[in-house]
Design an enzyme around this catalytic site. Structure first.
Site, PDB file in Angstrom:
ATOM      1  N   GLU A 156       0.847  -1.207   0.000  1.00 24.70           N
ATOM      2  CA  GLU A 156       0.000   0.000   0.000  1.00 24.70           C
ATOM      3  C   GLU A 156       0.876   1.248   0.000  1.00 24.70           C
ATOM      4  OE1 GLU A 156      -4.197  -0.968   2.333  1.00 24.70           O
ATOM      5  OE2 GLU A 156      -2.707   0.341   3.249  1.00 24.70           O
ATOM      6  N   GLY A 189     -28.956  39.182 -14.020  1.00 22.40           N
ATOM      7  CA  GLY A 189     -29.708  38.124 -14.680  1.00 22.40           C
ATOM      8  C   GLY A 189     -30.770  37.563 -13.761  1.00 22.40           C
ATOM      9  N   GLY A 211     -27.095  31.579 -12.945  1.00 22.57           N
ATOM     10  CA  GLY A 211     -25.675  31.290 -12.771  1.00 22.57           C
ATOM     11  C   GLY A 211     -24.817  32.499 -12.438  1.00 22.57           C
TER      12      GLY A 211
END
Length: 1167
Positions: A99, A233, A238
């Site tokens: 590992e 907007g 967004g």
């Protein structure tokens, strides 16, 4: 606790790593299950999970074979951070060793960002050199793998490599829980570095690239002016996302000296009452100064002067009034530096028209972009299972709105075709569906539990909120709130914000409120949830609430009149779970340090009045009760709070919380906040509140007695008495004994009275207490028994004007990290430190009466910051100061009697001795000291030594240094300095300029380097006795990759103007290319604080190449033409906003073009 070794690989994440790592997990844990799984690892995993850090932990008891499984290999590759827990038996497992090899390989291939070794009950050198248990393990491995020795060599190399990385060592920690806490803190810091690049943003945010380009173009116009760009907007289009992407991009790539992104301005800073707090919060963020937020008076001019020197970037998100913007650009005292930028998002174009320099309208997505965004959320990484025709039909209803597309796609993710058809039928029923109706499709797909949590959040929180707070007050003990919140996140109905914060979009909140309004459009009292101020007031006045009501949230700033409740207003609301009455900004869940703002409330003339005969039965189901300015002397006598989890009555005239003499049963109560309740005289009996974790009584100025039941609160972690000005003796907390049956109380009281090293508090008292606030109380001494509050991390004793003594037992506070005694003027002596304090990093003794520190100060082994400024009686520091090997910052400014500094610790980075007018000399300055300020030390004659060193200082030191406000070398007004010291300061200024350029650091200081003198150092190869340097001929490619920037020097004439006036130095650089005669110009300035001086002073500063490139974009980099350069310098009196005669202040001027070769030459010279 400290790093186990010097690091050969820092925990800084490169841009390439950020781009390449496609993470599924935040952390991969590598550990030996046999000796850590059920002890340390289980605790660490639980702590990581509690912070919502996604962690991979292999839960198999036994791995078969020598090679790791493909699943584990994939998990390693999909993790950001590898945490390797080296324990005694780690090397005995080939699985663990493989590992480790895989983790290090992934790091090399940029598949994993950072690897952090933890040395658990083992010495790092044993791991590095394979000694002790590792030597035994490898003896067996070499026998077992004698035919495959290359494997053994690979494991040895991996252990050596990993143990050389910066890590944490359990042997340096007193308790395991503290090690876990520090690991989690470090991991959180590393995760903050994973800011996605614009390219990564663009992959997941469709249709955004052109918007970014347009906004960047608008921001680049008139680079020398303050410029405001508006983003406008519809809801869900967004705007916030676009602002965030632009902010992340330009805040990292441009030379802004302060950046602040403020969300939810409309909700959190309502006009006009919260404009002052808005300004304070933004300036606090820009100047990295939390004290500004706590100021309850108008900000002093010095704050705005500091702000004027910094080029800043501000984003104000979701603004609904131009006043929010004018708070920064039209207020006379709030002036931003040239080149600063403000980005504003709003749904109302009118807000921007009078203040914005340009307005960018965010357009709807086109069909292709809509399809891409929808597919991203509906199918994610899987192949589409639904035909394109059905997909196109569904997205048509979203009408190009990104939020609607995201929510629709997420709601249909992994659903069969028949559910798609069902959703499509709902959409077809009304061809003119609004966005909210489209969003409701996702809500309709939730189960009842998730719907309830969604609606609770829609009514309860107007802005971002913490996940912990929501889970605490919305859970009913049986409901799996954590699961429901996770489902809402997966469905994009709420979103993860920074850290532990969550947020619901305005459109979704409005949709949720409309769903509840539809329960009964005519009678609000028949609905399950209420938050409209008019409707709530009507229900309370007319007693129309019914058993349907579960939640009431009332913002009193929204009320238009005084409201007097009906005396039985709550009698029929038997299912009420949450009652929240607040004034505007609700900071309860986010920041308990922010005090209740009476100034805001005082400006709001409408109140909610409670009749004296309030007979209402508050619901037995009530879990959360917040009632700011609760206008009654006590809670209703018939209220049974057995399900109450949190009680908040800030700023109320409550005198006594309960009328009952008996202890009230509070089995579920976790948090208790009566801060600023000016008439509260005593804390109620909390005998039957066994789960109480936090008590906040800050500002309860009449509080004189605290009930002894406090001793029973074993889960208490936070206890705040700050500002309880009548609380004279902390022993009073423990004098009464009602409600306690254990005999230890008598011993406990007796020990408090005996001032001896043997006095002790029973270990049963508040074993989990982490914070104790006694700021601005009337205490005269701290009892010795304080030493047994072993879990205390922060102890605040600031401004205790009567405090005269601290016990020596203070050293027994082994977990203490911060001790503040600021303003304790009667405290003349700091106690002997009898035992090492391994966690204390900050000691604040500013404005105390302390005359000296004991030699035992050396036992503060982890101390990093020592604040002793304005200690008027301080004369000396102990010789043992040099033994504090972690001490980085010493503040001794304005210590008028201070005469001598002992030898300084080699770790020192910052030293401030401003206005120590009796100080005659400084000892040798450590080579890594980056900031030294001795302004107005009028008796200072010399520095013993300041050794020149190669420019190879640790980048970590510079990163710490770069965050400081005081980051300069300043000897202004030290007119007795000998010539040798002046030469030394000149040399150090050059070294520090080149060191900062080497690591790419901006000159953040207002006046970077300053000392008395009349000559420009020879190092500046272009000099004049005037204010202009003309006709410097530069060859082609003068500004190639080796060019780093400019260094400047000026000699300032002795001060002949008002010393209170600031002096701005404005330097102009012109360059004209010979071939095309094009002229390029750049202005930059620095600032000088004048004082009464009688001799000339030298001032040095520098400007980096990226700053020049930004402002001189038209110039070729590198320029292929010969270039003629001109420099001109002038000064301006800041307060007068006018330029002075050049000869008034500027006597000489020098410039040097800086190149990489300058760094190389100095490195070679000082090697």
């Amino acid at each position: 606790m400290a790093a186990s070794s010097s690091s050969s690989s820092s925990s800084t994440i490169s841009p390439q790593q950020k781009h390449e790592i496609q993470e599924k997990y935040d952390v991969f844990l590598s550990f030996r299950g046999e000796d850590t799984r059920y002890k340390f690892v289980s605790h660490l995993y639980a702590a990581l999970s509690a912070k919502y850090i996604s962690t991979f932990k292999d839960d198999h008891e036994l791995q078969v074979g020598d090679e790791i499984s493909p699943t584990l290999s994939q998990a390693i590759q999909n993790s950001k951070i590898g945490v390797i827990i080296f324990s005694k038996e780690y090397a005995s497992s080939t699985w663990c060793l493989n590992e480790l090899v895989e983790i290090l390989e992934c790091k090399k291939r940029n598949k994993m960002g950072v690897v952090v070794p933890i040395f658990y009950e083992i010495n790092p050198s044993d791991v590095r050199k394979q000694k002790g248990s590792y030597e035994v393990a490898f003896a067996k491995l070499e026998e077992r793998f004698k035919d495959r020795m290359e494997k053994v060599h690979q494991w040895r190399a991996a252990l050596t490599e990993a143990s050389n990385l910066t890590g944490l060592n359990s042997t340096r920690s007193r308790e395991e829980c503290e090690l876990v806490e520090e690991i989690v803190e470090n991991i959180l810091k590393i995760l903050l570095q994973y800011q996605p690049s614009v390219e990564q943003y663009s992959k997941r945010l469709i249709g955004i690239k052109e918007n970014i380009r347009e906004i960047e173009r608008d921001l680049s116009i008139a680079p020398k002016n303050v410029r405001i760009v508006g983003i406008w907007g519809m809801a869900g289009i967004g705007k916030t996302t676009l602002a965030r992407v632009v902010f992340d991009k330009i805040s990292n790539s441009q030379s802004f000296e302060g950046c602040c992104f403020l969300e939810d301005v409309k909700e959190n800073y309502k006009v006009p009452v919260n404009l002052n707090r808005l300004r304070k919060e933004v300036i606090s963020c820009l100047l990295n100064d939390k004290i500004i937020q706590e100021m309850h008076v108008a900000l002093p001019p010095i704050i705005f002067q500091r702000l004027r020197r910094k080029k800043v970037l501000i984003v104000l998100d979701d603004v609904d009034s131009s006043d929010h913007i004018k708070a920064f650009v039209e207020e006379g005292c709030c002036e931003l530096a040239p080149g600063s930028r403000i980005i504003v998002t709003t749904r109302d174009e009118q807000v921007l028209k009078t203040v914005a320099d340009s307005i960018h309208k965010v357009k709807r997505l086109n069909d292709i972009e809509s399809l891409d965004l929808f597919r991203l959320h509906a199918f994610r990484e899987n192949s589409p299972t639904i035909d394109d025709e059905m997909v196109l039909e569904v997205i048509r209803y979203a009408d190009g709105n990104p939020l609607a597309l995201k929510v629709l796609g997420s709601s249909l993710y992994s659903t069969p075709k028949d559910e798609w058809e069902s959703a499509l039928k709902k959409l077809k029923r009304n061809q003119n569906l609004g966005i909210k109706k489209v969003l409701k499709i996702s809500y309709d797909g939730l189960d009842d539990g998730s719907k309830d949590i969604f609606l609770d959040i829609a009514f309860l929180f107007n802005s971002s909120f913490t996940r912990d707070h929501a889970e605490r007050i919305l859970g009913d003990g049986n409901s799996p709130v954590k699961i429901e919140i996770r489902i809402l996140i997966q469905k994009c109905l709420i979103e993860n914000s920074e850290g532990n914060k969550l947020k619901m979009h305005d459109l979704l909140r409005q949709m949720g409120r409309e769903i509840v309004r539809d329960e009964d459009k005519k009678e609000p009292g028949n609905r399950s949830r209420l938050c409209d101020a008019v409707e709530v007031c009507d229900v309370l006045e007319n007693c129309t609430g019914t058993g349907a009501v579960e939640l009431i949230s009332l913002d009193m700033f929204e009320t238009k009149k005084n409201v007097t409740m009906h005396h039985r207003a709550f009698s029929n609301m038997r299912n009420l779970r949450i009652l929240k009455v607040y004034y505007g900004y609700d900071d309860i869940a986010r920041n308990e340090w922010i005090r209740f703002d009476y100034n805001n409330i005082g400006s709001h003339k409408f109140k909610l009045f409670i009749p004296q005969a309030l007979h209402s039965h508050l619901s037995i189901k009530l879990r959360f009760l917040q009632w700011d300015l609760y206008l009654s002397k006590s809670l209703p006598s018939k209220f049974i709070p057995e399900n109450l989890v949190e009680l908040v009555l800030r700023g109320s005239p409550v005198e006594k919380l309960w009328n009952s003499r008996k202890a009230v049963s509070l089995p579920e109560l976790r948090r208790f906040n009566l801060s600023d309740s000016k008439f509260l005289t005593q804390l109620p009996d909390l005998t039957h509140a066994p789960n109480l974790e936090r008590i906040n009584l800050a500002g309860c100025t009449s509080l004189v007695q605290v009930h002894s039941s406090l001793q029973n609160l074993n889960k208490l972690t936070y206890l705040n008495f700050n500002g309880c000005s009548k609380l004279r003796d902390v022993e009073e907390i423990f004098k009464r004994t009602e409600g306690l049956s254990e005999s230890w109380i008598q011993n406990f009281k007796r020990n408090l009275r005996l001032y001896s090293s043997q006095a002790h508090i029973s270990q049963k008292f508040a074993p989990n207490l982490r914070y104790l606030g006694l700021r601005k109380t009337a205490i005269e001494k701290v009892p010795p028994s304080i030493g047994c509050l072993s879990g205390i991390v922060q102890l605040h004793l600031e401004l205790c004007k009567r405090l005269k003594s601290l016990p020596t037992s203070i050293c027994h506070l082994k977990a203490l990290k911060s001790l503040s005694l600021l303003g304790c003027e009667k405290l003349k002596r700091f106690p002997e430190i009898l035992d090492p304090m391994e966690h204390l990093t900050e000691l604040v003794l500013t404005r105390t009466g302390i005359k000296e520190l004991p030699e035992s100060i050396e036992k503060l082994v982890s101390l990093r910051d020592l604040f002793m400024d304005e200690c008027k009686d301080l004369e000396f520091l102990p010789n043992s100061l040099c033994k504090l090997r972690n001490l980085e910052r010493i503040w001794l400014g304005y210590c008028s009697k201070f005469q001598k500094l002992p030898s300084l610790p080699p770790s020192l980075i910052v030293l401030c001795v401003d206005d120590c007018q009796r100080l005659k000399s400084l000892p040798e300055v450590p080579s890594q000291c980056l900031s030294l300020s001795a302004i107005n030390c009028t008796s200072l004659e010399n520095i013993s030594n300041w050794r020149s060193t190669p420019l190879l200082l640790d980048l970590d030191i510079f990163e710490k240094f770069n965050l400081l406000i005081f980051n300069h070398i300043d000897f202004y007004g030290c007119e007795k300095l000998d010539q040798n010291t002046r030469n030394m300061l000149s040399d150090q200024a050059v070294i520090h300029i080149l060191s900062r350029l080497k690591f790419g650091l901006n000159a953040l200081g207002a006046h970077s380097f300053r000392y008395p003198g009349g000559e420009i150092p020879e190092w500046f190869n272009h000099q004049t006795c005037e204010t202009s340097i003309n006709n410097i001929m530069l060859p082609p490619y003068w500004n190639n990759d080796d060019f780093l920037g400019f260094a400047f020097c000026s000699v300032l004439r002795q001060n002949i103007i008002n010393p209170s006036i600031y002096l701005d130095i404005d330097c102009k650089f012109n360059s004209e290319t010979i071939d095309d005669n094009r002229l390029y110009e750049y202005h930059f300035c620095t600032n000088v604080v004048n004082r009464e001086v009688s001799s000339d002073h030298v001032l040095m500063w520098y400007v980096r190449k990226p700053t020049l490139q930004e402002e001189m974009a038209g110039l070729n980099w590198p320029s292929t033409c010969s270039t003629e350069a001109f420099f001109h310098i002038r000064h301006k009196y800041s307060y007068l906003s006018e330029y002075g005669n050049e000869s008034d202040e500027i006597k000489k001027f020098g410039v040097r073009f800086l190149y990489k070769q300058d760094i190389e030459r100095l490195d070679a010279k000082t090697e």
